[in-house]
Design an enzyme around this catalytic site. Structure first.
Site, mmCIF file in Angstrom:
data_model
loop_
_atom_site.group_PDB
_atom_site.id
_atom_site.type_symbol
_atom_site.label_atom_id
_atom_site.label_comp_id
_atom_site.label_asym_id
_atom_site.label_seq_id
_atom_site.Cartn_x
_atom_site.Cartn_y
_atom_site.Cartn_z
ATOM 1 N N CYS A 1 -5.785 -2.339 1.807
ATOM 2 C CA CYS A 1 -4.746 -1.351 2.168
ATOM 3 C C CYS A 1 -5.073 -0.123 1.334
ATOM 4 C CB CYS A 1 -3.363 -1.897 1.840
ATOM 5 S SG CYS A 1 -2.878 -3.252 2.907
ATOM 6 N N ALA B 1 -5.644 3.407 1.767
ATOM 7 C CA ALA B 1 -5.366 4.844 1.793
ATOM 8 C C ALA B 1 -4.273 5.229 0.792
ATOM 9 C CB ALA B 1 -4.926 5.254 3.199
ATOM 10 N N GLY C 1 -6.878 6.096 -0.952
ATOM 11 C CA GLY C 1 -8.184 5.837 -1.557
ATOM 12 C C GLY C 1 -8.228 5.966 -3.063
ATOM 13 N N LYS D 1 -7.511 3.828 -5.423
ATOM 14 C CA LYS D 1 -8.145 2.692 -6.101
ATOM 15 C C LYS D 1 -9.560 2.451 -5.568
ATOM 16 C CE LYS D 1 -3.663 0.808 -7.213
ATOM 17 N NZ LYS D 1 -2.881 1.679 -6.290
ATOM 18 N N ASP E 1 -7.623 0.638 6.274
ATOM 19 C CA ASP E 1 -6.206 1.015 6.325
ATOM 20 C C ASP E 1 -5.781 1.138 7.778
ATOM 21 O OD1 ASP E 1 -4.152 2.167 3.999
ATOM 22 O OD2 ASP E 1 -3.629 2.838 6.020
ATOM 23 N N ASP F 1 -5.717 -2.940 11.409
ATOM 24 C CA ASP F 1 -4.586 -3.707 10.884
ATOM 25 C C ASP F 1 -5.139 -4.934 10.161
ATOM 26 O OD1 ASP F 1 -2.379 -5.247 10.439
ATOM 27 O OD2 ASP F 1 -1.586 -5.094 12.484
ATOM 28 N N CYS G 1 3.624 -1.656 -6.191
ATOM 29 C CA CYS G 1 4.335 -0.757 -7.104
ATOM 30 C C CYS G 1 5.832 -1.044 -6.960
ATOM 31 C CB CYS G 1 3.988 0.707 -6.868
ATOM 32 S SG CYS G 1 4.242 1.265 -5.182
HETATM 33 C C1 LIG Z 1 0.451 1.228 -1.466
HETATM 34 S S1 LIG Z 1 -0.409 2.075 -0.228
HETATM 35 C C2 LIG Z 1 -2.064 1.887 -0.788
HETATM 36 C C3 LIG Z 1 -2.449 2.846 -1.885
HETATM 37 C C4 LIG Z 1 -3.940 2.790 -2.189
HETATM 38 N N1 LIG Z 1 -4.368 1.451 -2.539
HETATM 39 C C5 LIG Z 1 -4.341 3.741 -3.300
HETATM 40 O O1 LIG Z 1 -4.481 3.319 -4.451
HETATM 41 O O2 LIG Z 1 -4.538 4.929 -3.007
HETATM 42 C C6 LIG Z 1 -0.364 0.931 1.091
HETATM 43 C C7 LIG Z 1 -1.246 1.268 2.273
HETATM 44 O O3 LIG Z 1 -1.215 0.140 3.142
HETATM 45 C C8 LIG Z 1 -1.422 0.602 4.444
HETATM 46 N N2 LIG Z 1 -1.031 -0.491 5.361
HETATM 47 C C9 LIG Z 1 0.213 -0.899 5.685
HETATM 48 N N3 LIG Z 1 0.160 -1.955 6.523
HETATM 49 C C10 LIG Z 1 -1.162 -2.229 6.715
HETATM 50 C C11 LIG Z 1 -1.862 -3.185 7.491
HETATM 51 N N4 LIG Z 1 -1.200 -4.085 8.204
HETATM 52 N N5 LIG Z 1 -3.202 -3.161 7.471
HETATM 53 C C12 LIG Z 1 -3.883 -2.243 6.744
HETATM 54 N N6 LIG Z 1 -3.269 -1.300 5.999
HETATM 55 C C13 LIG Z 1 -1.919 -1.297 5.983
HETATM 56 C C14 LIG Z 1 -0.578 1.858 4.524
HETATM 57 O O4 LIG Z 1 -1.031 2.710 5.558
HETATM 58 C C15 LIG Z 1 -0.803 2.448 3.121
HETATM 59 O O5 LIG Z 1 -1.830 3.406 3.150
#
Ligand SMILES: C[S@@+](CC[C@H](N)C(=O)[O-])C[C@H]1O[C@@H](n2cnc3c(N)ncnc32)[C@H](O)[C@@H]1O
Length: 447
Positions: free
Chosen positions: A256, A258, A260, A262, A280, A306, A377
């Site tokens: 997950c 975006a 980006g 991490k 993502d 997904d 978080c």
């Molecule tokens: C907490 S943010 C991630 C932050 C990211 N790891 C960073 O450090 O920049 C959660 C992300 O999960 C994505 N997301 C939510 N459901 C998802 C899914 N079923 N599959 C893939 N990505 C998903 C969202 O679009 C969002 O960008």
């Protein structure tokens, strides 16, 4: 018309976009705090918006007794005007007469001219009866720390001894923390460059690449940011690669990913990965990963999809997986005070279901002997240790190794002593955002 009224009217529109339309604070500010305002007025409108979202639950309790009709039946603009008015009187340094006059004038700009008399009367009565109104509002923990009742109850149920510390720190201004791009510069050299620009910076006591800026700044204008020498990231979020422990030759998945943050950090720490896949669900956000990595001089295999789709990444296996799950965000309320208003109690159970499904799905992509880091978080146990405990109970091939990974937690008062799986870190205790990490290893089961 004076500019004071313009900035308050802009704040009213932004606050209504959050409270009535469910917009996130960043987009409400982008849409309604216009660039027609002068720099100081724009900054003031933003400060009012953040301030009202931080302290609005407490302030609305002080306003309710002053109104003949129930709070919920009032027009959104009127509620926002009243909140802005009492916020200035209670928390801002604006002289009271200026706060009242500019708010009354702003009412006309947002189509609430007929309510000008009511606003004037309420604000003046607040000034006279302030002590008693606040005493009543502060009767409950939720009122005192300006949170919705359900959230205050949920945090208190999970962390009874820490609850008031967590709630109080959710109302603080968070620091701006940078991460030095270790491929291009050391933390010390970045600190020297920023100090050379007259900025005051301090090192984190536990995150080796983190630099905390003492004063806010527009980071996008900094040459060091534009040149890809650093990123914006809270110190506690910088622990992810340390827990993940990726090594040269490994295939790594950021599930997950975006925008980006991490992914970039993992790549900065480990240059010779066999493959780094950043997945993502949100295509627009995957574009953000692309541009962030480009700025940092890094690259990864980017994929829109997904993570719950069983065909996604079919046939692939990874030695390391980071699952930074979409969560309640209750650990980052100080940065996103809109979370207090936008989250609903029923969201938590739904989030837990999705978080668990994501964990199950990603576990299937992990090589035996590999490691998955589950992070959120959130400060709520149902999304964190409860979920991971249940996962461990259900999976005989999963073992929690979080506490065996020795990190230098100097100064990070993480509650690793809690008899819990993973590690919970709280706002207000470590000076960081609230975060949760669980490092799970996939055992090779002998048959
Ligand atoms: C907490 S943010 C991630 C932050 C990211 N790891 C960073 O450090 O920049 C959660 C992300 O999960 C994505 N997301 C939510 N459901 C998802 C899914 N079923 N599959 C893939 N990505 C998903 C969202 O679009 C969002 O960008």
């Amino acid at each position: 018309m004076n500019d004071g009224a313009q900035s308050r009217a802009a704040a009213v529109r932004a606050i209504c976009a959050v409270l009535a339309k469910g917009k996130r604070i960043e987009s409400a500010i982008a849409d309604f705090i216009s660039h027609d305002l002068s720099g100081p007025d724009r900054a003031y409108a933003q400060a009012l918006t953040f301030g009202v979202l931080r302290f609005g639950h407490r302030l609305q309790l002080t306003l309710m007794p002053l109104l003949a009709r129930p709070w919920d039946s009032q027009a959104s603009e009127l509620k926002a005007l009243l909140l802005i008015g009492v916020y200035q009187l209670e928390y801002a340094e604006t002289p009271p007469h200026a706060a009242v006059n500019a708010t009354v004038e702003a009412a006309r700009l947002v189509g609430q001219g007929r309510a000008a008399g009511l606003i004037n009367a309420c604000l003046r009565r607040f000034q006279r009866e302030r002590t008693e109104l606040l005493r009543q509002a502060d009767f409950s923990v939720a009122g005192r720390y300006s949170h919705p009742e359900w959230l205050s109850v949920a945090i208190s149920r999970d962390w009874p001894e820490l609850c008031e510390t967590i709630l109080a720190s959710n109302n603080e201004h968070p620091p701006l923390t940078l991460r030095a791009n270790t491929r291009r510069i050391t933390t010390e050299d970045l600190a020297d460059r920023l100090e050379g620009r007259g900025m005051r910076v301090r090192m984190s006591t536990f995150a080796p690449r983190a630099l905390i800026l003492e004063e806010p700044t527009d980071i996008r204008l900094l040459p060091e940011f534009q040149e890809g020498l650093c990123s914006v990231q809270d110190a506690v979020a910088q622990l992810a690669p340390l827990y993940l422990g990726a090594a040269p030759g490994m295939r790594v998945l950021d599930a997950c990913a975006a925008p980006g943050g991490k992914t970039g950090h993992i790549l900065e720490e480990c240059s010779d990965l066999k493959e780094m896949v950043a997945l993502d669900i949100d295509a627009a956000r995957v574009d953000l990963i692309r541009s962030n990595l480009a700025r940092l001089g890094l690259s990864a295999t980017l994929q829109v999809g997904d993570a719950l789709d069983p065909t996604i990444l079919a046939g692939k296996r990874f030695e390391r997986i980071l699952l930074d799950a979409p969560c309640s965000g209750t650990g980052v309320i100080r940065r996103h005070p809109d979370i207090k208003w936008l989250r609903r109690p029923a969201d938590i159970a739904q989030l837990v279901v999705r978080e668990r499904k994501l964990l199950d799905q990603m576990w299937g992509l992990l090589e035996p002997g590999g490691r998955l880091v589950y992070s959120t978080c959130s400060v709520l146990r149902p999304e964190n240790s409860n979920l991971v405990s249940q996962f461990l109970a259900d999976r005989s091939d999963a073992v929690d190794i979080t506490k065996s990974i020795s990190l230098e937690f100097q100064g990070l008062n993480a509650l690793s002593q809690v008899a819990d799986v993973g590690i919970s870190i709280f706002p207000g205790i470590s000076g960081t955002d609230g975060f949760y990490y669980a490092c799970l290893e996939r055992r090779t089961l002998s048959i």
